[in-house]
Write a protein that holds these residues in place. Structure first.
Motif: not given
Length: 372
Positions: A63-65, A157-167
Motif C-alpha cells: 500500500v502506497l502513502e 515516505r516509502q521504503l524498499i528493502s532490497y538485496m545487492s546481488i554479488e553472484n
C-alpha cells in the motif's frame, strides 16, 4: 548477463523424493487451493506497450502513502525473457507499476501508472543499479532486487528493502545458490525517486546470514521484519521489530528470541521457522489475521501459514499453488487488500520456465486467487 537466479527453478519440485511432496500435500490440504486468474505482465500486454515492461518477475504489492497499490518488479526487460533476442533488451531493476484497482475486481489487477513516468513511456528503474558494474560506495554489484515495500502516511515516505546481488551462481553447501552482498533500505519522499541509504546488513562469506531477504508489515507503532537467507537455502526464518520511525537506526531493531524458558523481545533472534524458503511475504489482513507465503523449495509448492499475531504460533503450511499448476514458479506475494473471505487471498506469482536445452519460454507474473 549471467542471469542464473532461476536456473534451478524448473526442477525444484524434483528436489527430494516424490513421496515428500505427496506427504506435504496430504498434510497441508488440497493441492490446488488457489487458481490462476490472469497474467499481469508480458510482451503482448499493455505493460510492454505502455511502459516497456515485458519480461519481469516478483510484482510485490504494498500500500502506497496515498492508499493505492505499488507493485515492485525485479530484473525487467522489454523482451519476453532476460536473454532476448534482441539485445540489448533494456535491463532495469527495480521497476514499479501502480494500480488503484482492487484485485477482487472481475478483471483482476489492472495497472494505471508507472513510477517515474508521466503517463505512458518507458518505466525506468527506481534507484541506482550496478548492472554487473559498480553499485553504491564503489562496491561491485550484479543487480538490485527488491524484497518488499512499505509506506508511512504520517510522512508520505516509502521504503524498499532490497538485496545487492554479488553472484547468481555462488557455491553453497547444497549446491549453487545466488548470493547477496548485503540487504539495504532505499526511500522516496516524492513517490518516484528512491535513494539507497548507506545502511547495509552484510551477508556472511558463506552466504548463511538469515537477514538478507526481508518482508515488512506494520502494526501500531512497530514494523515487523521477517527475514531468511539469500538463495533459497535451508535455514532459519527470523523475526525482528522496530518502531516505524526508527527503520534507519539498526540499533533500534529488537530480536524475537527464546531464552530457554520463554519467548521475548529484545533478545538475539531465535528461528521462528526452519526450512528451505523462497521469497517470503507477510501481510496483516483487515481483521488482524497475519498471513505468510513462501515457496517451499523442498516440494516446489507455494504455501501459506496464518497466525493471530507476528509473534504467535503459525499454522501448518497450506498449499496454494503447485509446480504442476504453474511450472517454474517461485515468488508468491500477498496482496495487502486480501481478506479471510473465501477466494479473497490474492497472490502475485512469478514463473520462469526453460526448455530442456536451457532456452527461456516464460518469464512473467500472474495473479492467483485462493483462500487462507
Amino acid at each position: 548477463m549471467g542471469m542464473r537466479r532461476r536456473s534451478f527453478i524448473g526442477h525444484v519440485a524434483a528436489v527430494g523424493a516424490a513421496s515428500a511432496l505427496g506427504a506435504a500435500l496430504t498434510a497441508a490440504g488440497p493441492a490446488q487451493a488457489a487458481t490462476w486468474k490472469k497474467r499481469l505482465t508480458g510482451a503482448d500486454l499493455d505493460t510492454n506497450s505502455r511502459w516497456r515492461v515485458a519480461g519481469t518477475d516478483l510484482g510485490i504489492p504494498y500500500v502506497l502513502e496515498n492508499g493505492s497499490t505499488g507493485y515492485l518488479f525485479g530484473d525487467t526487460f522489454d523482451t519476453p525473457w532476460p536473454e532476448g533476442p534482441p539485445l540489448p533488451n533494456d535491463w532495469r531493476s527495480p521497476v514499479m507499476l501502480r494500480s488503484a484497482i482492487h484485485p477482487r475486481a472481475a478483471g483482476g489487477v489492472v495497472f494505471d501508472s508507472a513510477a517515474r513516468v508521466a503517463g505512458n513511456g518507458r518505466a525506468p528503474e527506481l534507484m541506482h543499479n550496478g548492472h554487473h558494474g559498480i553499485g553504491i560506495d564503489g562496491l561491485p554489484e550484479v543487480t538490485v532486487i527488491p524484497n518488499d515495500g512499505i509506506s508511512f502516511p504520517e510522512t508520505g515516505r516509502q521504503l524498499i528493502s532490497y538485496m545487492s546481488i554479488e553472484n547468481w551462481n555462488s557455491a553453497g553447501p547444497a549446491g549453487p545458490h545466488w548470493k547477496s552482498r548485503y540487504a539495504g533500505l532505499a526511500y522516496t519522499d516524492n513517490g518516484n525517486d528512491f535513494v539507497r541509504t548507506p545502511l547495509k546488513w552484510w551477508n556472511s562469506p558463506d552466504n548463511s546470514d538469515p537477514f538478507q531477504m526481508w518482508t515488512m508489515q506494520r502494526a501500531g507503532d512497530h514494523v515487523y521484519v521477517f527475514s531468511v537467507r539469500a538463495g533459497r537455502q535451508n535455514g532459519p526464518m527470523m523475526l525482528r521489530r522496530v518502531r516505524w520511525d526508527r527503520l534507519f537506526h539498526p540499533e533500534s531493531y529488537e530480536g524475537w528470541g527464546w531464552n530457554g524458558t520463554d519467548w521475548g523481545w529484545g533478545r538475539p533472534c531465535t528461528p521462528i521457522l526452519t526450512g528451505r524458503f523462497g521469497e517470503p511475504s507477510v501481510r496483516r489482513l483487515g481483521d488482524g489475521t497475519w498471513v505468510m507465503s513462501y515457496l517451499n523449495c523442498q516440494t516446489g509448492c507455494l504455501v501459506t501459514r496464518t497466525a493471530p499475531g507476528p509473534d504467535q504460533v503459525w499454522t501448518a503450511e497450506k498449499v496454494q499453488v503447485t509446480s504442476w499448476q504453474e511450472p517454474g514458479l517461485y515468488g508468491g506475494f500477498i496482496h495487502p487488500w486480501s481478506s479471510r473471505d473465501a477466494n479473497d487471498l490474492h497472490l502475485m506469482v512469478s514463473k520462469w520456465t526453460r526448455t530442456p536445452d536451457g532456452r527461456s519460454t516464460a518469464y512473467h507474473v500472474s495473479q492467483f486467487v485462493g483462500s487462507v
